[in-house]
Design a protein around this motif. Structure first.
Motif, PDB file in Angstrom:
ATOM      1  N   ALA A   1       0.208  -1.482  -0.123  1.00 27.19           N
ATOM      2  CA  ALA A   1      -0.329  -0.459  -0.675  1.00 27.19           C
ATOM      3  C   ALA A   1       0.487   1.769  -0.009  1.00 27.19           C
ATOM      4  O   ALA A   1       1.662   1.290   0.678  1.00 27.19           O
ATOM      5  N   ALA A   2       0.643   2.066  -0.608  1.00 28.27           N
ATOM      6  CA  ALA A   2       1.104   3.461  -0.772  1.00 28.27           C
ATOM      7  C   ALA A   2       0.778   4.453   0.652  1.00 28.27           C
ATOM      8  O   ALA A   2      -0.460   4.322   0.755  1.00 28.27           O
ATOM      9  N   ALA A   3       1.955   4.641   1.528  1.00 32.04           N
ATOM     10  CA  ALA A   3       1.665   4.884   2.893  1.00 32.04           C
ATOM     11  C   ALA A   3       3.109   6.377   3.304  1.00 32.04           C
ATOM     12  O   ALA A   3       3.887   6.387   1.973  1.00 32.04           O
ATOM     13  N   VAL A   4       2.322   7.523   2.886  1.00 35.46           N
ATOM     14  CA  VAL A   4       3.833   8.536   3.093  1.00 35.46           C
ATOM     15  C   VAL A   4       3.711   8.635   4.696  1.00 35.46           C
ATOM     16  O   VAL A   4       2.075   9.553   5.532  1.00 35.46           O
ATOM     17  N   PRO A   5       4.615   8.848   5.075  1.00 31.61           N
ATOM     18  CA  PRO A   5       5.179   8.911   6.346  1.00 31.61           C
ATOM     19  C   PRO A   5       4.316  11.164   6.531  1.00 31.61           C
ATOM     20  O   PRO A   5       4.679  11.501   5.999  1.00 31.61           O
ATOM     21  N   SER A   6       4.219  11.091   8.264  1.00 28.07           N
ATOM     22  CA  SER A   6       3.810  12.386   8.477  1.00 28.07           C
ATOM     23  C   SER A   6       4.515  12.918   8.587  1.00 28.07           C
ATOM     24  O   SER A   6       5.740  13.582   7.976  1.00 28.07           O
ATOM     25  N   PRO A   7       3.710  14.093   8.081  1.00 24.85           N
ATOM     26  CA  PRO A   7       4.667  15.912   8.768  1.00 24.85           C
ATOM     27  C   PRO A   7       5.309  15.595   9.459  1.00 24.85           C
ATOM     28  O   PRO A   7       6.753  16.248   9.466  1.00 24.85           O
TER      29      PRO A   7
ATOM     30  N   ALA B   1      10.593   5.891  12.374  1.00 26.79           N
ATOM     31  CA  ALA B   1      10.386   5.751  12.772  1.00 26.79           C
ATOM     32  C   ALA B   1       9.631   5.829  14.140  1.00 26.79           C
ATOM     33  O   ALA B   1       9.486   5.665  15.104  1.00 26.79           O
ATOM     34  N   ARG B   2      10.296   6.792  14.149  1.00 22.33           N
ATOM     35  CA  ARG B   2       9.066   8.174  15.200  1.00 22.33           C
ATOM     36  C   ARG B   2       8.020   8.891  14.906  1.00 22.33           C
ATOM     37  O   ARG B   2       7.498   8.974  15.492  1.00 22.33           O
ATOM     38  N   ASP B   3       7.060   8.092  13.959  1.00 24.32           N
ATOM     39  CA  ASP B   3       5.562   8.137  14.212  1.00 24.32           C
ATOM     40  C   ASP B   3       4.714   7.115  14.708  1.00 24.32           C
ATOM     41  O   ASP B   3       4.502   6.190  13.279  1.00 24.32           O
ATOM     42  N   GLU B   4       4.274   7.920  15.161  1.00 22.65           N
ATOM     43  CA  GLU B   4       3.753   6.666  16.583  1.00 22.65           C
ATOM     44  C   GLU B   4       2.310   5.991  15.465  1.00 22.65           C
ATOM     45  O   GLU B   4       2.057   4.205  15.590  1.00 22.65           O
ATOM     46  N   THR B   5       1.702   6.434  14.935  1.00 19.80           N
ATOM     47  CA  THR B   5       0.379   6.723  13.750  1.00 19.80           C
ATOM     48  C   THR B   5       0.880   5.376  13.291  1.00 19.80           C
ATOM     49  O   THR B   5       0.069   4.298  13.177  1.00 19.80           O
ATOM     50  N   LEU B   6       1.962   6.036  12.565  1.00 26.00           N
ATOM     51  CA  LEU B   6       1.939   5.235  11.204  1.00 26.00           C
ATOM     52  C   LEU B   6       2.650   3.913  11.722  1.00 26.00           C
ATOM     53  O   LEU B   6       2.157   2.967  11.161  1.00 26.00           O
ATOM     54  N   ILE B   7       3.089   3.813  12.687  1.00 24.49           N
ATOM     55  CA  ILE B   7       4.350   2.567  13.430  1.00 24.49           C
ATOM     56  C   ILE B   7       2.833   1.469  13.845  1.00 24.49           C
ATOM     57  O   ILE B   7       2.716   0.915  13.353  1.00 24.49           O
ATOM     58  N   ALA B   8       2.129   2.261  14.224  1.00 21.43           N
ATOM     59  CA  ALA B   8       0.334   1.651  14.953  1.00 21.43           C
ATOM     60  C   ALA B   8      -0.435   1.219  13.734  1.00 21.43           C
ATOM     61  O   ALA B   8      -0.942   0.318  13.663  1.00 21.43           O
ATOM     62  N   SER B   9      -0.298   1.413  12.856  1.00 27.83           N
ATOM     63  CA  SER B   9      -1.217   0.896  11.341  1.00 27.83           C
ATOM     64  C   SER B   9      -0.413  -0.361  10.316  1.00 27.83           C
ATOM     65  O   SER B   9      -1.476  -0.778  10.458  1.00 27.83           O
ATOM     66  N   LEU B  10       0.851  -0.507  11.163  1.00 32.19           N
ATOM     67  CA  LEU B  10       1.110  -2.060  10.426  1.00 32.19           C
ATOM     68  C   LEU B  10       0.284  -2.970  11.052  1.00 32.19           C
ATOM     69  O   LEU B  10       0.141  -3.557  12.177  1.00 32.19           O
ATOM     70  N   PRO B  11      -0.605  -3.755  10.294  1.00 38.22           N
ATOM     71  CA  PRO B  11      -1.213  -4.887  10.826  1.00 38.22           C
ATOM     72  C   PRO B  11       0.492  -6.094  11.036  1.00 38.22           C
ATOM     73  O   PRO B  11       1.067  -6.020  10.338  1.00 38.22           O
ATOM     74  N   LEU B  12      -0.158  -6.250  12.475  1.00 38.96           N
ATOM     75  CA  LEU B  12       0.606  -7.310  13.048  1.00 38.96           C
ATOM     76  C   LEU B  12       0.440  -8.670  12.434  1.00 38.96           C
ATOM     77  O   LEU B  12      -0.319  -9.378  13.503  1.00 38.96           O
TER      78      LEU B  12
ATOM     79  N   GLY C   1       3.941 -14.423  10.512  1.00 38.04           N
ATOM     80  CA  GLY C   1       4.597 -14.201   9.317  1.00 38.04           C
ATOM     81  C   GLY C   1       5.075 -12.609   9.716  1.00 38.04           C
ATOM     82  O   GLY C   1       4.595 -11.271   9.969  1.00 38.04           O
ATOM     83  N   ARG C   2       5.621 -12.174   8.742  1.00 37.97           N
ATOM     84  CA  ARG C   2       6.146 -10.844   8.445  1.00 37.97           C
ATOM     85  C   ARG C   2       4.719 -10.462   7.974  1.00 37.97           C
ATOM     86  O   ARG C   2       4.957 -10.899   6.822  1.00 37.97           O
ATOM     87  N   THR C   3       4.805  -8.448   7.759  1.00 41.18           N
ATOM     88  CA  THR C   3       3.978  -7.572   7.254  1.00 41.18           C
ATOM     89  C   THR C   3       5.024  -6.656   7.243  1.00 41.18           C
ATOM     90  O   THR C   3       5.883  -6.246   7.697  1.00 41.18           O
ATOM     91  N   TRP C   4       4.516  -6.329   5.662  1.00 38.88           N
ATOM     92  CA  TRP C   4       5.046  -4.956   5.123  1.00 38.88           C
ATOM     93  C   TRP C   4       3.976  -3.866   4.582  1.00 38.88           C
ATOM     94  O   TRP C   4       2.910  -4.315   3.913  1.00 38.88           O
ATOM     95  N   ILE C   5       3.789  -2.464   4.969  1.00 38.30           N
ATOM     96  CA  ILE C   5       3.601  -1.497   3.588  1.00 38.30           C
ATOM     97  C   ILE C   5       4.662  -0.691   2.869  1.00 38.30           C
ATOM     98  O   ILE C   5       6.194  -0.193   3.477  1.00 38.30           O
TER      99      ILE C   5
ATOM    100  N   GLU D   1      12.946   3.052  -2.144  1.00 41.11           N
ATOM    101  CA  GLU D   1      12.345   2.252  -2.273  1.00 41.11           C
ATOM    102  C   GLU D   1      12.370   2.123  -0.632  1.00 41.11           C
ATOM    103  O   GLU D   1      13.454   2.215  -0.186  1.00 41.11           O
ATOM    104  N   ALA D   2      11.536   2.749   0.013  1.00 37.11           N
ATOM    105  CA  ALA D   2      10.848   2.330   1.371  1.00 37.11           C
ATOM    106  C   ALA D   2       9.519   1.755   2.501  1.00 37.11           C
ATOM    107  O   ALA D   2       8.967   1.502   1.505  1.00 37.11           O
ATOM    108  N   TRP D   3       9.661   0.682   3.313  1.00 38.59           N
ATOM    109  CA  TRP D   3       9.372   0.117   3.901  1.00 38.59           C
ATOM    110  C   TRP D   3       9.189  -0.170   5.509  1.00 38.59           C
ATOM    111  O   TRP D   3      10.166   0.300   6.162  1.00 38.59           O
ATOM    112  N   LEU D   4       8.076  -0.227   5.526  1.00 36.81           N
ATOM    113  CA  LEU D   4       7.637  -0.640   7.097  1.00 36.81           C
ATOM    114  C   LEU D   4       7.332  -1.911   7.798  1.00 36.81           C
ATOM    115  O   LEU D   4       6.893  -2.863   6.309  1.00 36.81           O
ATOM    116  N   ILE D   5       8.321  -2.579   8.433  1.00 37.58           N
ATOM    117  CA  ILE D   5       7.951  -4.200   8.202  1.00 37.58           C
ATOM    118  C   ILE D   5       8.339  -4.461  10.341  1.00 37.58           C
ATOM    119  O   ILE D   5       8.324  -3.740  10.219  1.00 37.58           O
TER     120      ILE D   5
END
Length: 193
Positions: A11-17, A45-56, A60-64, A73-77
């Motif tokens: 999914a396309a996700a943009v880090p918050s301001p 990594a300091r964006d708590e809202t984005l980190i909390a949005s990742l389904p765990l 298995g590993r998950t990512w956005i 290229e960037a990933w939240l894993i």
């Protein structure tokens, strides 16, 4: 990316301001520097809202997929307890990653491997490196960096942010038995996107 047992759709996700690239973002005509990638993964990594949005997932590993600076290229894993990547490299891409939650361990090789034309190599003594990466800690790496990343916890998930430039053209996967490193497969972007 490896082929996890379970993954969220890309999914396309943009880090918050609240997670800017310091020193100004790289433009699409300017490649980001390693320092800019490191700033991006730390800020994200300091964006708590984005980190909390990742389904765990418990198994298995998950990512956005994220929009990285300057066309990177960037990933939240998400890393369930006991999971890891196995030995791999990122071909001609350099990058950075930071642990956003939990802790990760990285094993790496302090040696530059030939880029092509080999199946098995015997490593010399003294090339192994290991580091613990607790929440907020990360590292940058150059082209053809060979490593494996693990969540060694038996109970806690870990979450990390990764960025690569240029976008990953391929990932080579290796097996390792003692000092012997063996090329097992090469993955292309269509294998993980």
């Amino acid at each position: 990316m490896s082929s996890p047992r379970s993954a969220v759709p890309t999914a396309a996700a943009v880090p918050s301001p609240s997670a800017p690239v310091t020193g100004g973002p790289a433009t699409s005509s300017t490649a980001p520097t390693v320092a800019e990638l490191m700033d991006f993964v730390r800020g994200t990594a300091r964006d708590e809202t984005l980190i909390a949005s990742l389904p765990l997932d418990p198994e298995g590993r998950t990512w956005i997929r994220l929009d990285g600076p300057g066309g990177s290229e960037a990933w939240l894993i998400g890393w369930p307890p006991g999971t890891g990547t196995g030995w791999h490299d990122h071909a001609d891409s350099f990058g950075a990653f930071t642990t956003a939650a939990g802790a990760l361990k990285e094993h790496s090789l302090a040696v530059r491997l030939p880029t092509d034309g080999w199946k098995t190599l015997e490593l010399t003594d003294g090339v192994d490196r290991s580091r613990e990466l607790a929440t907020g800690q990360g590292r940058a790496f150059g082209r053809n960096h060979v490593h494996e990343v693990l969540n060694e916890s038996e109970v806690a998930h870990a979450v990390s942010v990764h960025a690569y430039y240029p976008p990953l053209p391929r990932i080579r996967r290796f097996s390792r038995t003692g000092a012997v490193l063996r090329l097992e497969q090469t993955e292309r972007p269509e294998d993980w996107q």
